[in-house]
Design a protein around this motif. Structure first.
Motif, PDB file in Angstrom:
ATOM      1  N   LEU A 109      38.032 -29.687  -8.096  1.00 52.66           N
ATOM      2  CA  LEU A 109      36.325 -29.363  -7.312  1.00 52.66           C
ATOM      3  C   LEU A 109      37.516 -30.186  -5.998  1.00 52.66           C
ATOM      4  CD1 LEU A 109      33.770 -28.685  -7.722  1.00 52.66           C
ATOM      5  CD2 LEU A 109      33.187 -30.942  -7.383  1.00 52.66           C
ATOM      6  N   ALA A 110      38.062 -30.811  -5.782  1.00 51.81           N
ATOM      7  CA  ALA A 110      38.248 -31.016  -3.948  1.00 51.81           C
ATOM      8  C   ALA A 110      39.371 -30.314  -3.609  1.00 51.81           C
ATOM      9  CB  ALA A 110      38.293 -32.962  -3.746  1.00 51.81           C
ATOM     10  N   GLU A 111      40.070 -30.077  -3.763  1.00 51.49           N
ATOM     11  CA  GLU A 111      41.043 -28.997  -3.778  1.00 51.49           C
ATOM     12  C   GLU A 111      39.795 -28.096  -3.176  1.00 51.49           C
ATOM     13  OE1 GLU A 111      45.484 -30.414  -5.257  1.00 51.49           O
ATOM     14  OE2 GLU A 111      44.025 -28.951  -6.376  1.00 51.49           O
ATOM     15  N   ALA A 112      38.982 -27.581  -3.832  1.00 47.43           N
ATOM     16  CA  ALA A 112      38.240 -25.797  -4.290  1.00 47.43           C
ATOM     17  C   ALA A 112      38.078 -26.379  -2.632  1.00 47.43           C
ATOM     18  CB  ALA A 112      37.881 -25.768  -5.411  1.00 47.43           C
ATOM     19  N   CYS A 113      37.273 -26.964  -2.622  1.00 48.00           N
ATOM     20  CA  CYS A 113      35.688 -27.697  -1.328  1.00 48.00           C
ATOM     21  C   CYS A 113      36.831 -28.064  -0.157  1.00 48.00           C
ATOM     22  CB  CYS A 113      35.151 -28.732  -1.917  1.00 48.00           C
ATOM     23  SG  CYS A 113      34.203 -28.315  -3.094  1.00 48.00           S
ATOM     24  N   ASP A 114      37.996 -27.707  -0.217  1.00 46.90           N
ATOM     25  CA  ASP A 114      38.842 -28.848   1.199  1.00 46.90           C
ATOM     26  C   ASP A 114      38.620 -29.951   1.223  1.00 46.90           C
ATOM     27  OD1 ASP A 114      40.592 -26.099   1.179  1.00 46.90           O
ATOM     28  OD2 ASP A 114      39.297 -25.162   2.350  1.00 46.90           O
ATOM     29  N   VAL A 115      38.360 -30.779   0.470  1.00 43.61           N
ATOM     30  CA  VAL A 115      38.312 -32.595   1.121  1.00 43.61           C
ATOM     31  C   VAL A 115      39.504 -33.212   0.577  1.00 43.61           C
ATOM     32  CG1 VAL A 115      37.649 -34.440   0.228  1.00 43.61           C
ATOM     33  CG2 VAL A 115      35.953 -31.985   0.064  1.00 43.61           C
ATOM     34  N   PRO A 116      40.584 -33.317   2.049  1.00 41.56           N
ATOM     35  CA  PRO A 116      41.392 -34.091   1.685  1.00 41.56           C
ATOM     36  C   PRO A 116      41.759 -35.387   0.864  1.00 41.56           C
ATOM     37  CG  PRO A 116      40.848 -34.490   3.383  1.00 41.56           C
ATOM     38  CD  PRO A 116      40.311 -33.591   3.006  1.00 41.56           C
ATOM     39  N   VAL A 117      42.466 -34.937  -0.166  1.00 44.31           N
ATOM     40  CA  VAL A 117      42.622 -36.235  -1.102  1.00 44.31           C
ATOM     41  C   VAL A 117      44.672 -35.736  -1.892  1.00 44.31           C
ATOM     42  CG1 VAL A 117      42.542 -34.406  -3.200  1.00 44.31           C
ATOM     43  CG2 VAL A 117      41.977 -36.845  -3.538  1.00 44.31           C
ATOM     44  N   GLN A 118      44.917 -37.694  -1.788  1.00 40.76           N
ATOM     45  CA  GLN A 118      46.016 -37.654  -1.305  1.00 40.76           C
ATOM     46  C   GLN A 118      46.553 -37.373  -3.680  1.00 40.76           C
ATOM     47  OE1 GLN A 118      47.356 -41.868  -0.620  1.00 40.76           O
ATOM     48  NE2 GLN A 118      47.671 -40.266   1.395  1.00 40.76           N
ATOM     49  N   TRP A 119      47.498 -36.776  -4.252  1.00 37.25           N
ATOM     50  CA  TRP A 119      47.661 -36.895  -5.517  1.00 37.25           C
ATOM     51  C   TRP A 119      49.162 -36.862  -5.762  1.00 37.25           C
ATOM     52  CZ3 TRP A 119      49.804 -32.000  -8.164  1.00 37.25           C
ATOM     53  CH2 TRP A 119      50.030 -31.056  -6.660  1.00 37.25           C
ATOM     54  N   SER A 120      49.430 -36.569  -6.938  1.00 38.12           N
ATOM     55  CA  SER A 120      50.942 -36.444  -7.488  1.00 38.12           C
ATOM     56  C   SER A 120      51.040 -36.181  -9.067  1.00 38.12           C
ATOM     57  CB  SER A 120      51.929 -38.156  -7.192  1.00 38.12           C
ATOM     58  OG  SER A 120      53.657 -37.388  -7.474  1.00 38.12           O
ATOM     59  N   CYS A 121      50.935 -36.450  -9.820  1.00 40.45           N
ATOM     60  CA  CYS A 121      51.358 -36.527 -11.353  1.00 40.45           C
ATOM     61  C   CYS A 121      50.065 -35.554 -12.299  1.00 40.45           C
ATOM     62  CB  CYS A 121      51.618 -37.767 -11.840  1.00 40.45           C
ATOM     63  SG  CYS A 121      49.632 -38.646 -12.296  1.00 40.45           S
ATOM     64  N   ARG A 122      48.082 -35.529 -11.222  1.00 40.17           N
ATOM     65  CA  ARG A 122      47.566 -34.903 -12.315  1.00 40.17           C
ATOM     66  C   ARG A 122      47.739 -35.150 -13.363  1.00 40.17           C
ATOM     67  NH1 ARG A 122      45.417 -30.340  -9.007  1.00 40.17           N
ATOM     68  NH2 ARG A 122      46.637 -30.021  -8.114  1.00 40.17           N
ATOM     69  N   THR A 123      47.770 -35.976 -13.671  1.00 30.68           N
ATOM     70  CA  THR A 123      48.065 -36.361 -15.818  1.00 30.68           C
ATOM     71  C   THR A 123      47.118 -38.228 -15.798  1.00 30.68           C
ATOM     72  OG1 THR A 123      50.274 -36.710 -15.624  1.00 30.68           O
ATOM     73  CG2 THR A 123      49.202 -35.029 -16.555  1.00 30.68           C
ATOM     74  N   GLY A 124      47.358 -39.291 -14.861  1.00 32.01           N
ATOM     75  CA  GLY A 124      47.124 -40.240 -14.637  1.00 32.01           C
ATOM     76  C   GLY A 124      48.070 -40.811 -15.568  1.00 32.01           C
ATOM     77  N   VAL A 125      49.266 -41.115 -14.185  1.00 33.96           N
ATOM     78  CA  VAL A 125      50.433 -41.767 -14.411  1.00 33.96           C
ATOM     79  C   VAL A 125      50.399 -42.414 -13.443  1.00 33.96           C
ATOM     80  CG1 VAL A 125      52.505 -41.503 -15.268  1.00 33.96           C
ATOM     81  CG2 VAL A 125      50.862 -40.103 -16.137  1.00 33.96           C
ATOM     82  N   CYS A 126      50.561 -41.552 -12.201  1.00 32.32           N
ATOM     83  CA  CYS A 126      50.954 -42.322 -11.351  1.00 32.32           C
ATOM     84  C   CYS A 126      50.065 -43.039 -10.172  1.00 32.32           C
ATOM     85  CB  CYS A 126      51.711 -41.145 -10.104  1.00 32.32           C
ATOM     86  SG  CYS A 126      50.279 -39.981  -9.853  1.00 32.32           S
ATOM     87  N   HIS A 127      48.987 -43.264 -10.368  1.00 28.92           N
ATOM     88  CA  HIS A 127      47.757 -43.326  -9.538  1.00 28.92           C
ATOM     89  C   HIS A 127      47.739 -43.899  -8.148  1.00 28.92           C
ATOM     90  CE1 HIS A 127      45.757 -46.302 -13.143  1.00 28.92           C
ATOM     91  NE2 HIS A 127      46.675 -45.604 -13.821  1.00 28.92           N
ATOM     92  N   THR A 128      48.270 -41.988  -8.160  1.00 32.10           N
ATOM     93  CA  THR A 128      47.925 -41.544  -6.331  1.00 32.10           C
ATOM     94  C   THR A 128      46.617 -41.434  -6.152  1.00 32.10           C
ATOM     95  OG1 THR A 128      50.420 -41.551  -6.848  1.00 32.10           O
ATOM     96  CG2 THR A 128      49.564 -40.945  -4.520  1.00 32.10           C
TER      97      THR A 128
END
Length: 168
Positions: A109-128
């Protein structure tokens, strides 16, 4: 000394000093108070803040974007059906969006709204993607390997169960 080969140490030192003195004299600036050996274009440079009557402006990182940045401002998600679920609020962006089950997670949802956010794994492993949740509750799917810190959520694998306010 006779019988010994000549070395650099045996040569008179004044020859070396004389050539150094000539080089220093050639590099002396004319009307510039800066360091001695600068290229000619640098000698004619002036202080860009010399014409200011007060101190130069201080630089600030707040609100700064790199030159040529074309990052869009946060907005409602384009197209698709309007959500009927809980309201998701992005506090820093000032955006309030109703949750739509089309997205798999709050990150999408944040990406669809162009809200800047940091991420890496998309599965809850890295905590980025861990960030503060100001209010509300979420469910995780899949469950993260380790739970986030108290008051934080992992937006890569979470869905809101009621209205949430995120620190984004």
């Amino acid at each position: 000394m006779p019988g010994r080969p000549s070395t650099t140490a045996d040569r008179p030192r004044r020859t070396a000093r004389a050539s150094t003195t000539r080089r220093r004299a050639a590099c002396r600036p004319t009307a510039f108070a800066g360091p001695a050996c600068r290229p000619t274009p640098m000698r004619t440079c002036t202080d860009p803040w010399a014409s200011w009557t007060t101190s130069p402006p201080r630089s600030s990182i707040r609100g700064w974007r790199p030159a040529g940045s074309i990052a869009p401002a946060p907005h409602q998600p384009p197209g698709g059906p309007v959500g009927s679920g809980p309201e998701v609020s992005f506090a820093r962006s000032g955006l309030h969006v109703p949750w739509n089950d089309v997205q798999e997670s709050l990150l999408e949802l944040a990406e669809a709204c162009d809200v800047p956010v940091q991420w890496s794994c998309r599965t809850g492993v890295c905590h980025t993607c861990e960030l503060a949740m100001m209010s509300g509750t979420v469910d995780y799917y899949p469950d993260p390997v380790e739970p986030p810190a108290e008051g934080n959520i992992l937006i890569c694998c979470s869905k809101p169960t009621d209205d949430v306010v995120l620190d984004l």
